[in-house]
Enzyme design. Structure first.
Site, PDB file in Angstrom:
ATOM      1  CB  THR A   7      -0.905  -0.003   1.255  1.00  0.00           C
ATOM      2  OG1 THR A   7      -1.433   1.306   1.457  1.00  0.00           O
ATOM      3  CG2 THR A   7      -0.137  -0.375   2.519  1.00  0.00           C
ATOM      4  CG  ASP A   8      -1.088   5.017  -0.941  1.00  0.00           C
ATOM      5  OD1 ASP A   8      -1.637   4.318  -0.056  1.00  0.00           O
ATOM      6  OD2 ASP A   8      -1.662   5.982  -1.487  1.00  0.00           O
ATOM      7  CD  GLU A   9      -3.357   3.607   4.233  1.00  0.00           C
ATOM      8  OE1 GLU A   9      -3.279   3.628   5.461  1.00  0.00           O
ATOM      9  OE2 GLU A   9      -4.413   3.382   3.614  1.00  0.00           O
ATOM     10  CE  LYS A  44      -0.147  -4.419   3.029  1.00  0.00           C
ATOM     11  NZ  LYS A  44      -0.600  -5.738   2.484  1.00  0.00           N
ATOM     12  CE1 TYR A  83      -3.283  -2.431   5.931  1.00  0.00           C
ATOM     13  CE2 TYR A  83      -3.178  -0.085   5.412  1.00  0.00           C
ATOM     14  CZ  TYR A  83      -3.274  -1.408   4.995  1.00  0.00           C
ATOM     15  OH  TYR A  83      -3.354  -1.697   3.656  1.00  0.00           O
TER      16      TYR A  83
HETATM   17  P1  NAD Z   1      -9.994  -6.958   2.796  1.00  0.00           P
HETATM   18  O1  NAD Z   1      -9.900  -6.663   4.252  1.00  0.00           O
HETATM   19  O2  NAD Z   1     -11.258  -6.662   2.076  1.00  0.00           O
HETATM   20  O3  NAD Z   1      -9.684  -8.513   2.538  1.00  0.00           O
HETATM   21  C1  NAD Z   1      -8.653  -9.194   3.174  1.00  0.00           C
HETATM   22  C2  NAD Z   1      -8.878 -10.686   2.946  1.00  0.00           C
HETATM   23  O4  NAD Z   1      -7.764 -11.391   3.545  1.00  0.00           O
HETATM   24  C3  NAD Z   1     -10.145 -11.229   3.600  1.00  0.00           C
HETATM   25  O5  NAD Z   1     -10.821 -12.080   2.701  1.00  0.00           O
HETATM   26  C4  NAD Z   1      -9.641 -12.008   4.804  1.00  0.00           C
HETATM   27  O6  NAD Z   1     -10.463 -13.096   5.177  1.00  0.00           O
HETATM   28  C5  NAD Z   1      -8.283 -12.476   4.308  1.00  0.00           C
HETATM   29  N1  NAD Z   1      -7.341 -12.767   5.388  1.00  0.00           N
HETATM   30  C6  NAD Z   1      -7.086 -11.996   6.482  1.00  0.00           C
HETATM   31  N2  NAD Z   1      -6.166 -12.601   7.258  1.00  0.00           N
HETATM   32  C7  NAD Z   1      -5.810 -13.746   6.629  1.00  0.00           C
HETATM   33  C8  NAD Z   1      -4.884 -14.789   6.929  1.00  0.00           C
HETATM   34  N3  NAD Z   1      -4.142 -14.775   8.041  1.00  0.00           N
HETATM   35  N4  NAD Z   1      -4.766 -15.797   6.052  1.00  0.00           N
HETATM   36  C9  NAD Z   1      -5.518 -15.851   4.930  1.00  0.00           C
HETATM   37  N5  NAD Z   1      -6.416 -14.902   4.620  1.00  0.00           N
HETATM   38  C10 NAD Z   1      -6.560 -13.865   5.446  1.00  0.00           C
HETATM   39  O7  NAD Z   1      -8.765  -6.201   2.162  1.00  0.00           O
HETATM   40  P2  NAD Z   1      -8.629  -5.504   0.727  1.00  0.00           P
HETATM   41  O8  NAD Z   1      -9.131  -4.126   0.833  1.00  0.00           O
HETATM   42  O9  NAD Z   1      -9.162  -6.407  -0.306  1.00  0.00           O
HETATM   43  O10 NAD Z   1      -7.040  -5.414   0.611  1.00  0.00           O
HETATM   44  C11 NAD Z   1      -6.305  -6.472   0.063  1.00  0.00           C
HETATM   45  C12 NAD Z   1      -4.832  -6.127   0.054  1.00  0.00           C
HETATM   46  O11 NAD Z   1      -4.608  -4.942  -0.677  1.00  0.00           O
HETATM   47  C13 NAD Z   1      -4.242  -5.874   1.442  1.00  0.00           C
HETATM   48  O12 NAD Z   1      -2.966  -6.459   1.489  1.00  0.00           O
HETATM   49  C14 NAD Z   1      -4.150  -4.377   1.544  1.00  0.00           C
HETATM   50  O13 NAD Z   1      -3.100  -4.003   2.393  1.00  0.00           O
HETATM   51  C15 NAD Z   1      -3.872  -4.023   0.101  1.00  0.00           C
HETATM   52  N6  NAD Z   1      -4.332  -2.685  -0.300  1.00  0.00           N
HETATM   53  C16 NAD Z   1      -5.630  -2.326  -0.101  1.00  0.00           C
HETATM   54  C17 NAD Z   1      -6.064  -1.067  -0.513  1.00  0.00           C
HETATM   55  C18 NAD Z   1      -7.501  -0.643  -0.324  1.00  0.00           C
HETATM   56  O14 NAD Z   1      -7.809   0.531  -0.544  1.00  0.00           O
HETATM   57  N7  NAD Z   1      -8.416  -1.534   0.053  1.00  0.00           N
HETATM   58  C19 NAD Z   1      -5.157  -0.184  -1.116  1.00  0.00           C
HETATM   59  C20 NAD Z   1      -3.831  -0.601  -1.325  1.00  0.00           C
HETATM   60  C21 NAD Z   1      -3.433  -1.852  -0.902  1.00  0.00           C
HETATM   61  P1  TYD Z   2     -10.427   4.423   4.894  1.00  0.00           P
HETATM   62  O1  TYD Z   2     -11.437   4.037   3.872  1.00  0.00           O
HETATM   63  O2  TYD Z   2     -10.493   3.809   6.253  1.00  0.00           O
HETATM   64  O3  TYD Z   2      -9.005   4.207   4.212  1.00  0.00           O
HETATM   65  P2  TYD Z   2      -7.525   4.693   4.726  1.00  0.00           P
HETATM   66  O4  TYD Z   2      -7.619   5.133   6.142  1.00  0.00           O
HETATM   67  O5  TYD Z   2      -6.753   3.430   4.599  1.00  0.00           O
HETATM   68  O6  TYD Z   2      -7.112   5.765   3.783  1.00  0.00           O
HETATM   69  O7  TYD Z   2     -10.514   6.002   5.087  1.00  0.00           O
HETATM   70  C1  TYD Z   2     -10.366   6.882   3.989  1.00  0.00           C
HETATM   71  C2  TYD Z   2     -10.440   8.299   4.520  1.00  0.00           C
HETATM   72  O8  TYD Z   2     -11.757   8.540   5.023  1.00  0.00           O
HETATM   73  C3  TYD Z   2      -9.516   8.549   5.692  1.00  0.00           C
HETATM   74  O9  TYD Z   2      -9.001   9.869   5.592  1.00  0.00           O
HETATM   75  C4  TYD Z   2     -10.407   8.435   6.913  1.00  0.00           C
HETATM   76  C5  TYD Z   2     -11.748   8.917   6.394  1.00  0.00           C
HETATM   77  N1  TYD Z   2     -12.924   8.301   7.029  1.00  0.00           N
HETATM   78  C6  TYD Z   2     -13.946   9.125   7.556  1.00  0.00           C
HETATM   79  O10 TYD Z   2     -13.872  10.354   7.519  1.00  0.00           O
HETATM   80  N2  TYD Z   2     -15.045   8.511   8.116  1.00  0.00           N
HETATM   81  C7  TYD Z   2     -15.154   7.152   8.192  1.00  0.00           C
HETATM   82  O11 TYD Z   2     -16.175   6.652   8.746  1.00  0.00           O
HETATM   83  C8  TYD Z   2     -14.108   6.344   7.628  1.00  0.00           C
HETATM   84  C9  TYD Z   2     -14.200   4.842   7.693  1.00  0.00           C
HETATM   85  C10 TYD Z   2     -13.027   6.965   7.052  1.00  0.00           C
END
Ligand code: NAD
Ligand code: TYD
Length: 348
Positions: A134-136, A165, A161
Site C-alpha cells: 500500500t502507499d500508506e 505492511k 496498519y
Molecule cells: P480486505 O480486508 O477486504 O480482505 C482481506 C482478505 O484477507 C479477507 O478475505 C480475509 O479473510 C483475508 N485474510 C485476512 N487474514 C488472513 C490470513 N491470516 N490468512 C488468509 N487470509 C486472510 O482487504 P482488501 O481491501 O481487499 O485489501 C487487500 C490487500 O490490498 C491488502 O494487502 C491491503 O493491504 C492491500 N491494499 C488495499 C487497498 C484498499 O484501498 N483496500 C489499497 C492498497 C493496498
Molecule cells: P479508509 O477508507 O479507512 O481508508 P484509509 O484510512 O486506509 O485511507 O478512510 C479513507 C479516509 O476517510 C480517511 O481519511 C479516513 C476517512 N474516514 C472518515 O472520515 N469517516 C469514516 O467513517 C471512515 C471509515 C473513514
C-alpha cells in the site's frame, strides 16, 4: 478434462481472495485467462465473504482453501499438490481504525503471514512472488503541497496498519536480497468498487446514505486520498506478476486526489440525498493528511494504465450497491459469515 493440457496452462496461489480486492482479482483473472487456475487461500476473517465468489462455485479452475497463510506447512503442500508456479499475497488485516484498536492481528497476518509465504516461495523456488502492499507505507504528505510518493520515497508508516505492511515489505526485500526470491512489490493508493466491506469510507458512506443514516466524517473532512478503481488495481497486480522485475517496487495510482468531504458530497448528490446527513465526528488519532501516487514507473515498465474514470467508477459502484440489496443485508446482519456452500465445504 485434465487441467494441464495446453502448454501455457499455469496455476498460481493467491491469498485473501474472499476479500474486496482478492475476489475482484480472482473473478477477473479467471474470466480473462482461460488457461489459468487459481488456488485461493483465505482465512475468512470478518472481511472475508464467500458470497463475493458465488459466481465461481462451478468453476473447476478455482480451488478455494479455507486456511491461514501463517500455516507454512499447508502452504508448502498446496504448492506441491497443485504444481503452483508463483504466488500473489493479497491477504491482510486492512483497516487502519481496527489497527488503532488492536495491532496484534496485523502482526500475525501481515508480517508473520508474509514471512510464511516467502519461506514457501524460497523453499520451492517459485517463479514469482508478488506482495500487494500500500502507499500508506510512505506515511503522509502535506495538504496543498505538490509532493507525491515515488518508489524512492522513504518508508515512514504512521498507523499500526501501515507499520505492519511496511514490515512485510522489508521482509520481501530481504528475501530477494538474501535468498534470491523473485519478489515484486506493488504499492497502490485507496481502492473503491463493488464488494468493498462497509468499514471503509466509500462503501460506508454509500450504505449509510442509502438508509438515510448519519455519515461520520472524521475531523474537518479535508484529508485527501488518491482513489483508484479496484479493476485497474487488479490489472496492475497481474502485470506485476507477469512482467515485474524481481526486486522491484511499483507504485499504482490513478492521479485522482479528493478530500473526504468532496467524496461524501459526491455520493450524496448521486443518491439524491441531503447534506444534512453529514456528521463531523472526532478525528482518527494520527490521521494521515494526504496520499498521492506517482505511478509513472508502472506505466513505463509494466505498460499499465488505469482505464476507469472516477466519475464513471463511482456512479457504477453506487449502482452496484443499489442493485445488490441481499449482499448489503447479509453484511449488515452478519449472515454473510454463515455462507459456506457445499462446493467450498468439499475443498476444505
Ligand atoms: P480486505 O480486508 O477486504 O480482505 C482481506 C482478505 O484477507 C479477507 O478475505 C480475509 O479473510 C483475508 N485474510 C485476512 N487474514 C488472513 C490470513 N491470516 N490468512 C488468509 N487470509 C486472510 O482487504 P482488501 O481491501 O481487499 O485489501 C487487500 C490487500 O490490498 C491488502 O494487502 C491491503 O493491504 C492491500 N491494499 C488495499 C487497498 C484498499 O484501498 N483496500 C489499497 C492498497 C493496498
Ligand atoms: P479508509 O477508507 O479507512 O481508508 P484509509 O484510512 O486506509 O485511507 O478512510 C479513507 C479516509 O476517510 C480517511 O481519511 C479516513 C476517512 N474516514 C472518515 O472520515 N469517516 C469514516 O467513517 C471512515 C471509515 C473513514
Amino acid at each position: 478434462m485434465a487441467f494441464m493440457s495446453a502448454s501455457d496452462n499455469k496455476t498460481i496461489l493467491i491469498s485473501g481472495g474472499a476479500g474486496f480486492i482478492g475476489s475482484a482479482f480472482v473473478m477477473h483473472m479467471l474470466s480473462s485467462h482461460p488457461n489459468l487456475r487459481i488456488i485461493n487461500v483465505d482465512a475468512l476473517t470478518y472481511a472475508g465473504n464467500l458470497e463475493n465468489l458465488q459466481s465461481l462455485e462451478q468453476e473447476d479452475r478455482h480451488v478455494f482453501v479455507h486456511a491461514k497463510i501463517q500455516d507454512t506447512e499447508l502452504m508448502h503442500s498446496l504448492c506441491e499438490q497443485y504444481d503452483v508456479e508463483g504466488m500473489i499475497n493479497i491477504a491482510a488485516e486492512s483497516h487502519v481504525d481496527r489497527s488503532i484498536h488492536d495491532a496484534s492481528p496485523f502482526i500475525d497476518t501481515n508480517v508473520q503471514g508474509t514471512l510464511s509465504l516467502l519461506t514457501v516461495a524460497r523453499n520451492l523456488k517459485l517463479k514469482k512472488y508478488v506482495q500487494v502492499s500500500t502507499d500508506e507505507v510512505y506515511g503522509s504528505l502535506e495538504l496543498n503541497s505538490q509532493g507525491v510518493f515515488t518508489e524512492e520515497t522513504p518508508l515512514a508508516p504512521n498507523s499500526p496498519y501501515s507499520a505492519s505492511k511496511a514490515s512485510a515489505d522489508m521482509f520481501v526485500r530481504a528475501f530477494h536480497h538474501t535468498h534470491d526470491v523473485p519478489t515484486v512489490i506493488t504499492r497502490c493508493s485507496n481502492n473503491y468498487g463493488p464488494r468493498q466491506f462497509p468499514e471503509k469510507l466509500i462503501p460506508l458512506m454509500i450504505l449509510n446514505a442509502m438508509e438515510s443514516k448519519p455519515l461520520p466524517v472524521y475531523g474537518d473532512g479535508m484529508n485527501v486520498r488518491d482513489w483508484i478503481h479496484v479493476q485497474d488495481h487488479c490489472n496492475a497486480i497481474w502485470l506485476a506478476y507477469e512482467h515485474g522485475k524481481p526486486g522491484e517496487v511499483y507504485n499504482i495510482g490513478s492521479d485522482n486526489e479528493w478530500s473526504n468531504l468532496h467524496i461524501v458530497h459526491s455520493i450524496l448528490a448521486l443518491l439524491g440525498k441531503s447534506t444534512d446527513l453529514i456528521h463531523f465526528v472526532q478525528d482518527r488519532p494520527g490521521h494521515d493528511k494526504r496520499y498521492a501516487i506517482d505511478a509513472s514507473k508502472a506505466k513505463r515498465e509494466l505498460h499499465w494504465k488505469p482505464n476507469i474514470s472516477f466519475e464513471q467508477g463511482l456512479r457504477e459502484t453506487i449502482q452496484w450497491y443499489q442493485e445488490h440489496p441481499e449482499w448489503c443485508e447479509h453484511i449488515l446482519n452478519g449472515q454473510y459469515r454463515d455462507y459456506y456452500s457445499k462446493q467450498y465445504q468439499r475443498e476444505r
